[in-house]
Design an enzyme around this catalytic site. Structure first.
Site, PDB file in Angstrom:
ATOM      1  N   GLN A 161       0.970  -1.496  -0.263  1.00 19.43           N
ATOM      2  CA  GLN A 161       0.457   0.116   0.092  1.00 19.43           C
ATOM      3  C   GLN A 161       0.364   1.301   0.182  1.00 19.43           C
ATOM      4  O   GLN A 161       0.556   2.473  -0.184  1.00 19.43           O
ATOM      5  CB  GLN A 161      -0.622  -0.146   0.684  1.00 19.43           C
ATOM      6  N   HIS A 183      -1.117   0.976  -4.723  1.00 18.29           N
ATOM      7  CA  HIS A 183      -1.362   2.754  -4.351  1.00 18.29           C
ATOM      8  C   HIS A 183      -0.507   3.954  -5.249  1.00 18.29           C
ATOM      9  O   HIS A 183      -1.123   5.135  -4.959  1.00 18.29           O
ATOM     10  CB  HIS A 183      -1.299   2.703  -2.801  1.00 18.29           C
ATOM     11  N   CYS A 230       0.711  20.694 -16.725  1.00 18.72           N
ATOM     12  CA  CYS A 230       0.931  19.684 -18.406  1.00 18.72           C
ATOM     13  C   CYS A 230       2.210  19.919 -19.263  1.00 18.72           C
ATOM     14  O   CYS A 230       1.080  21.111 -20.133  1.00 18.72           O
ATOM     15  CB  CYS A 230       0.268  18.376 -18.291  1.00 18.72           C
TER      16      CYS A 230
HETATM   17  P1  OAD Z   1      -1.499   3.555   8.871  1.00 18.90           P
HETATM   18  O1  OAD Z   1      -0.734   3.758   9.247  1.00 18.90           O
HETATM   19  O2  OAD Z   1      -3.080   2.983   8.935  1.00 18.90           O
HETATM   20  O3  OAD Z   1      -1.425   1.656   9.581  1.00 18.90           O
HETATM   21  C1  OAD Z   1       0.802   1.995  10.039  1.00 18.90           C
HETATM   22  C2  OAD Z   1       0.860   0.292  10.768  1.00 18.90           C
HETATM   23  O4  OAD Z   1       1.641   0.082  11.115  1.00 18.90           O
HETATM   24  C3  OAD Z   1      -0.001   0.760  12.773  1.00 18.90           C
HETATM   25  O5  OAD Z   1      -1.280  -0.963  12.948  1.00 18.90           O
HETATM   26  C4  OAD Z   1       0.933   0.277  12.893  1.00 18.90           C
HETATM   27  O6  OAD Z   1       0.965  -0.122  14.206  1.00 18.90           O
HETATM   28  C5  OAD Z   1       2.474  -0.301  12.290  1.00 18.90           C
HETATM   29  N1  OAD Z   1       3.765  -0.158  12.835  1.00 18.90           N
HETATM   30  C6  OAD Z   1       3.876   1.319  12.759  1.00 18.90           C
HETATM   31  N2  OAD Z   1       4.898   0.882  13.000  1.00 18.90           N
HETATM   32  C7  OAD Z   1       5.361   0.126  12.656  1.00 18.90           C
HETATM   33  C8  OAD Z   1       6.637  -0.572  12.559  1.00 18.90           C
HETATM   34  N3  OAD Z   1       8.496  -0.462  12.491  1.00 18.90           N
HETATM   35  N4  OAD Z   1       6.529  -2.361  12.373  1.00 18.90           N
HETATM   36  C9  OAD Z   1       5.057  -2.807  11.713  1.00 18.90           C
HETATM   37  N5  OAD Z   1       4.062  -2.660  12.242  1.00 18.90           N
HETATM   38  C10 OAD Z   1       4.650  -0.757  12.280  1.00 18.90           C
HETATM   39  O7  OAD Z   1      -0.551   2.968   7.293  1.00 18.90           O
HETATM   40  P2  OAD Z   1      -1.359   1.613   7.109  1.00 18.90           P
HETATM   41  O8  OAD Z   1      -2.056   0.558   7.038  1.00 18.90           O
HETATM   42  O9  OAD Z   1       0.254   1.853   5.277  1.00 18.90           O
HETATM   43  O10 OAD Z   1      -3.982   4.611   1.922  1.00 18.90           O
HETATM   44  O11 OAD Z   1      -2.088   2.901   6.296  1.00 18.90           O
HETATM   45  C11 OAD Z   1      -3.490   1.915   4.767  1.00 18.90           C
HETATM   46  C12 OAD Z   1      -3.188   3.031   3.951  1.00 18.90           C
HETATM   47  O12 OAD Z   1      -4.610   4.296   4.250  1.00 18.90           O
HETATM   48  C13 OAD Z   1      -2.059   3.737   3.082  1.00 18.90           C
HETATM   49  O13 OAD Z   1      -1.833   2.935   2.094  1.00 18.90           O
HETATM   50  C14 OAD Z   1      -2.968   5.334   2.626  1.00 18.90           C
HETATM   51  C15 OAD Z   1      -3.972   5.856   3.788  1.00 18.90           C
HETATM   52  O14 OAD Z   1      -4.968   5.571   3.449  1.00 18.90           O
HETATM   53  C16 OAD Z   1      -3.515   5.750   0.295  1.00 18.90           C
HETATM   54  O15 OAD Z   1      -3.603   6.638   0.145  1.00 18.90           O
HETATM   55  C17 OAD Z   1      -4.699   5.789  -0.517  1.00 18.90           C
END
Ligand code: OAD
Length: 264
Positions: free
Chosen positions: A118, A136, A166
């Site tokens: 993502q 994404h 553009c």
């Molecule tokens: P989040 O910020 O929602 O979640 C990050 C996750 O990683 C959380 O559950 C943290 O607990 C965990 N975390 C933080 N540091 C960590 C580490 N060192 N090791 C392991 N885990 C850790 O980010 P995403 O889940 O990636 O979408 O968010 C998904 C999507 O939401 C993104 O791609 C974006 C956003 O809206 C778009 O931009 C379309």
């Protein structure tokens, strides 16, 4: 299944030795098809803020959800462009961490491997991952907001205060990332869902699992009979029927590769 949290000092790397769920290790070793879903948590230890981290500095007063939308860009393209220029600066200054490298290594060890991310920071590609689907998009790529064709930008324009136009049609340029409310690239999503539905093991690493359709990969794999492991610093509330490992990706993932494939 209770999350694995046991930590014992690991002489070799000095990092805590995470107890990995035996069932997950046993299923991974012979697995022919492995899918890995990653989120911002994998890049956190490279200094790239996660989505649910509070924004810092100038951007503290904004929420990512309020800037990463077509409406925000239509309302104030320069503000959105500056936010992405700031994030691009963070990404350009970042280096892949041990989790990115371990996943690139895992790709070479598994007959049919697919990394679905993502993240838009390009760190998996820079670590050498090739069997990679960027659901994404990629913040380093710029497209025309009207024709959606990729436009090569020099560094100065990429960090300009104003959203450039553009060169072909004059419309504003934007980052090649999926915004809230926009559809994911259909072929990439289908490839990810198909792979999740036929894999032996799926690992979900560093994602809150709050955003669909990416988050669908976990139940799709689990319901198709795959072993599913979640690696995250926070326990997942909806992790029934899956193994959970509470720990940092840059610690857990290299240990998992060493344990399963006797690597390094
Ligand atoms: P989040 O910020 O929602 O979640 C990050 C996750 O990683 C959380 O559950 C943290 O607990 C965990 N975390 C933080 N540091 C960590 C580490 N060192 N090791 C392991 N885990 C850790 O980010 P995403 O889940 O990636 O979408 O968010 C998904 C999507 O939401 C993104 O791609 C974006 C956003 O809206 C778009 O931009 C379309």
């Amino acid at each position: 299944m209770e999350p694995s949290l046991e930590r014992t000092p690991n002489e070799a790397s000095g990092s805590p030795n995470i107890r990995l769920p035996p069932n997950l290790v046993e299923r991974l070793a012979p697995a022919r098809r492995v899918v890995v879903l990653t989120g911002a948590g994998v890049s956190a230890e490279s200094g790239v803020p996660t989505f649910r981290d509070a924004q810092t500095g100038l951007w503290a007063r904004y929420r990512a959800e309020d800037l990463a939308t077509p409406e925000a860009f239509a309302r104030d393209p320069d503000l959105v462009w500056r936010w992405y220029a700031w994030r691009r600066g963070l990404v350009e200054a970042a280096e892949p961490n041990a989790a990115h490298h371990a996943l690139a290594r895992m790709e070479a060890l598994v007959p049919e491997f697919l990394l679905v991310t993502q993240n838009v920071d390009g760190l998996h590609a820079r670590a050498g991952s090739r069997r990679l689907v960027e659901l994404h998009g990629d913040i380093r790529r710029t497209i025309c907001s009207r024709e959606r064709c990729v436009v090569e930008l020099d560094r100065a324009s990429a960090h300009d205060e104003h959203a450039p136009s553009c060169p072909r049609c004059g419309a504003r340029l934007r980052p090649d990332v999926v915004w809230f409310g926009e559809s994911l690239p259909e072929a990439a999503l289908q490839q990810a869902l198909t792979a999740a539905g036929r894999c032996d093991v799926l690992l979900s690493i560093g994602t809150s699992g709050l955003v669909v359709p990416a988050a669908w990969l976990v139940p799709v794999a689990r319901d198709a009979g795959a072993a599913v492991g979640i690696i995250n610093t926070d326990p997942s509330p909806a992790a029934f029927g899956v193994e959970q490992v509470i720990g940092r990706a840059a610690t857990v993932v290299p240990q998992l590769v060493r344990r399963v494939w006797n690597e390094g």
